[in-house]
Design an enzyme around this catalytic site. Structure first.
Site, PDB file in Angstrom:
ATOM      1  N   LYS A  94      47.480  46.594  32.432  1.00 44.70           N
ATOM      2  CA  LYS A  94      46.753  45.579  33.214  1.00 44.70           C
ATOM      3  C   LYS A  94      47.650  44.359  33.399  1.00 44.70           C
ATOM      4  O   LYS A  94      48.417  43.993  32.490  1.00 44.70           O
ATOM      5  CB  LYS A  94      45.487  45.198  32.448  1.00 44.70           C
ATOM      6  N   SER A 113      36.643  43.631  34.143  1.00 46.33           N
ATOM      7  CA  SER A 113      37.702  43.226  35.038  1.00 46.33           C
ATOM      8  C   SER A 113      38.917  44.159  35.041  1.00 46.33           C
ATOM      9  O   SER A 113      39.847  43.960  35.828  1.00 46.33           O
ATOM     10  CB  SER A 113      38.175  41.828  34.655  1.00 46.33           C
ATOM     11  N   SER A 152      35.073  44.088  29.643  1.00 47.42           N
ATOM     12  CA  SER A 152      35.998  44.339  30.744  1.00 47.42           C
ATOM     13  C   SER A 152      36.731  45.661  30.718  1.00 47.42           C
ATOM     14  O   SER A 152      37.368  46.014  31.706  1.00 47.42           O
ATOM     15  CB  SER A 152      37.038  43.221  30.819  1.00 47.42           C
TER      16      SER A 152
END
Lengths: 526, 138
Positions: A76, A171, A195
């Site tokens: 990420k 997210s 997330s």
């Protein structure tokens, strides 16, 4: 080969059935084919191929570094990666190239993993849809799956199919989409309020949030220091356990990692279910929960019961306040953590140089989006002298009550809690954006954020497809630092439910000519 | 068996209040004054930018106000879930560093080994004119 588990691919690599370079090429070409998903912000093609070359040399000598050697992974974009742009999907860090690797990234590289690239996210990991970053939203691969498209054809209203795509959740949506679309075998996400687990449930993959303190946060650009945890996304529970075994352990650079020795572990098969006690928190049965998720939750509980486990209803009395508590603590810590972005040492800097304060203010206005600015301002409000006791300290007290709720439940003999991960399956983007980020986060993080406040391990495991052909996942919550036990239960469950593989041939075929050209190029290299 | 109990519980509470009112709860919510806006903008060095942002803050405050309903008498605030453990402290030995050049590379404005910041005075412009004219007279 791409649909196999980590162990299977690792075996294949050892036996020379496939080479790291071939794996790398295939994943890179898949990344190109699935570009429409917008899962990746940066694809580190050259670096990955170089790493693949090194890995191949090791395999030829019979000196592989372990299960992850030669395995494509993604990270990420809020983890620092040396020499690779790290943006957090924000203008504030666009063009920022860290001079160091986050500890978890370093650990993956030390094991020989191939870094495919940095995945897309909500700006600074604030959001539950992966829709609010500067590089645009991430599209859920299931939007293009045969399973979903067939169901939509049945009740097509003649809408433009391309505009009706679904969100990934967030997210860590980019990481979830990357794993779901077979572009890598494992991806790192971050989990502050759900997330990692939220997009895992929406994308039909396994999303693990380890216990707080088990995995180093050094190099993870912080959101909420007391709740952030690096998350792991894979296509099966066993793979998540392998990755956790590599990442867990004390890091002198992160003083919040525990010092207890941690060893990689394998997951045993559960045979004696009678010793297992599953708890069902009654407060998680809310009116907002979709009937499909509710019925799957019921089904899962019945499954455990029918196999001999003890399944009991438990109570987490402060559940209805946990999202409010999380909101206050999260915005307060965010206000503090975002203060470092002033344009002086790194990141975006505005053009005007009138005074320090003016420069900071303009830089931050230009660098942050509305969501981030909103949270900073809310956080600063709660931290004002006149509000500190009534909001921040109050929330800290409520946090203790919430953590205590979990302790009480686990002390009463429950081994693992079983809850939904999300309220419903993934929704179309057009529907998602009707409410603002804060409202959506408050709704979507309902089942997941209490776990972050208590620091417990939790994993979302895909269970079944909804009537629309979309994945629904359920969450297991374990005792602190009992991640192995948690994953053992999750693995058993995964085997029982046999979640279907996503069928993405349509998406792949669209760019089959690209693949053909690459095959020729590759063949000519040999 | 437990499923029946839960299902009955749900039916009993169905039709009750929905979980998340999107309108701000008028009771106990503070109106965000212009003074507060200025104060927050100064502290956060982030501007609201629009009336919508102010409305969002009001909603956020109203949301947070729901905590008042929780009885926290005698409860200690929790700062970290690892409060029962000792924080790890490294021994005070230098093991890394000497990377000034690398670190300076990420900044937009450097002079030699300094990060360059504009002057720190946030004065109104009339004060600047005054001090300049005084300097010229000397």
């Amino acid at each position: 080969m791409l649909g196999r588990t980590l162990r299977e691919v690792s075996e294949a690599l050892k036996q020379g059935l496939v080479t790291p370079t071939e794996l790398c090429q295939r994943c890179l070409s898949l990344i190109k084919k699935t570009k429409i998903l917008n899962a990746y912000i940066t694809v580190s093609e050259e670096a990955a191929l170089k790493q693949a070359e090194e890995s191949e040399k090791r395999y030829k000598k019979g000196q592989s570094l372990g299960d992850l050697d030669g395995i494509p992974v993604a990270v990420k974009d809020n983890f620092s990666t040396a020499g690779i742009e790290t943006t957090c999907a924000s203008n504030m860090l666009k063009g920022y190239v860290p001079p160091y690797n986050a500890t978890v990234v370093q650990k993956l590289l030390d094991q020989g993993a191939l870094l495919m690239g940095k995945t897309n996210l909500d700006e600074f990991a604030m959001g539950s849809g992966s829709t609010d970053g500067i590089f645009g939203p991430v599209k859920n691969p299931w939007s293009y799956s045969k399973q979903y498209r067939e169901k939509r054809k049945q009740k097509s209203h003649g809408e433009n199919e391309n505009s009706h795509w679904l969100i990934t959740g967030g997210s860590s949506g980019g990481s979830a989409a990357a794993v779901s679309a077979f572009t890598c075998f494992a991806a790192l996400g971050s989990d502050t309020g759900g997330s990692t687990r939220n997009p895992a449930a929406h994308c039909g993959v396994v999303g693990l949030k380890p216990s707080y303190g088990l995995v180093s946060r050094h190099g993870l650009i912080p959101l909420v220091n007391s709740m952030d945890v690096p998350g792991i996304l894979t296509r099966c529970v066993d793979d998540a356990a392998i990755v956790l075994g590599i990442l867990a352990g004390h890091d002198p650079k992160d003083s919040t990692t525990i010092q207890d020795p941690v060893k990689p572990f394998t997951l045993p098969s559960l045979t004696d279910m009678s010793k297992l006690c599953i708890g069902i928190p009654k407060e998680y049965l809310t009116p907002e929960l979709s009937s499909e998720v509710q019925s799957l939750w019921s089904k899962a509980a019945n499954l455990f019961e029918s196999e001999g486990a003890k399944v009991i209803e438990v109570s987490l009395p402060h559940t209805s306040y946990s999202i409010v508590c999380y909101h206050v603590l999260c915005t307060s810590e965010v206000a503090s953590n975002m203060a470092r972005f002033d344009g002086l040492e790194y990141g975006h800097r505005c053009d005007t140089d009138v005074s320090t304060e003016a420069m900071y203010a303009a830089t931050r206005r230009e660098g942050f989006n509305d969501v981030v600015r909103g949270r900073i301002l809310s956080g600063n409000f709660f931290l004002l002298k006149e509000n500190y006791e009534n909001y921040f300290v109050k929330a800290q007290k409520v946090r203790r009550l919430i953590a205590r709720d979990f302790v009480n439940v686990f002390n009463s003999g429950v081994d693992v809690l079983l809850t939904p991960t999300t309220l419903s399956e993934a929704v179309p983007h057009t529907e998602f954006i009707r409410e603002d980020n804060r409202t959506r986060s408050a709704q979507d993080d309902l089942f997941t954020q209490a776990v972050n406040m208590a620091g417990l391990p939790a994993v979302s495991v895909p269970m079944a497809l909804s009537s629309q052909g979309l994945p629904i996942g359920l969450q297991f919550i374990g005792r602190a630092f009992c991640d192995q036990q948690l994953l053992t239960v999750a693995k058993w469950f995964e085997k029982q439910v046999q979640f279907p593989v996503i069928q993405l041939q349509e998406l792949m075929d669209d760019c089959s000519s690209v693949f053909e050209n690459e095959k020729l190029a590759f063949a000519s290299l040999k | 068996m437990w499923t029946r109990a839960l299902w009955l519980g749900l039916r009993a509470s169905a039709g009750g209040r929905r979980g998340f009112p999107s309108k701000a709860d008028p009771q106990g919510s503070r109106r965000v004054t212009a003074e507060l806006i200025e104060h927050l903008e100064r502290l956060a060095l982030v501007d609201f930018g629009s009336q919508e942002a102010v409305a969002r803050l009001e909603k956020a405050i109203a949301f947070a106000d729901r905590l008042r309903a929780v009885d926290t008498d005698g409860v200690e605030p929790m700062e970290s879930v690892l409060e029962d453990r000792c924080l790890y402290l490294r021994s005070d030995n230098v093991v890394e560093g000497n990377c000034a050049e690398e670190l300076l590379q990420n900044s937009h404005r450097v002079v030699e080994e300094y990060f360059v910041a504009p002057p720190g005075m946030c004065c109104p412009t009339w004060l600047n004119r005054l001090s300049h004219s005084k300097l010229r007279m000397q």
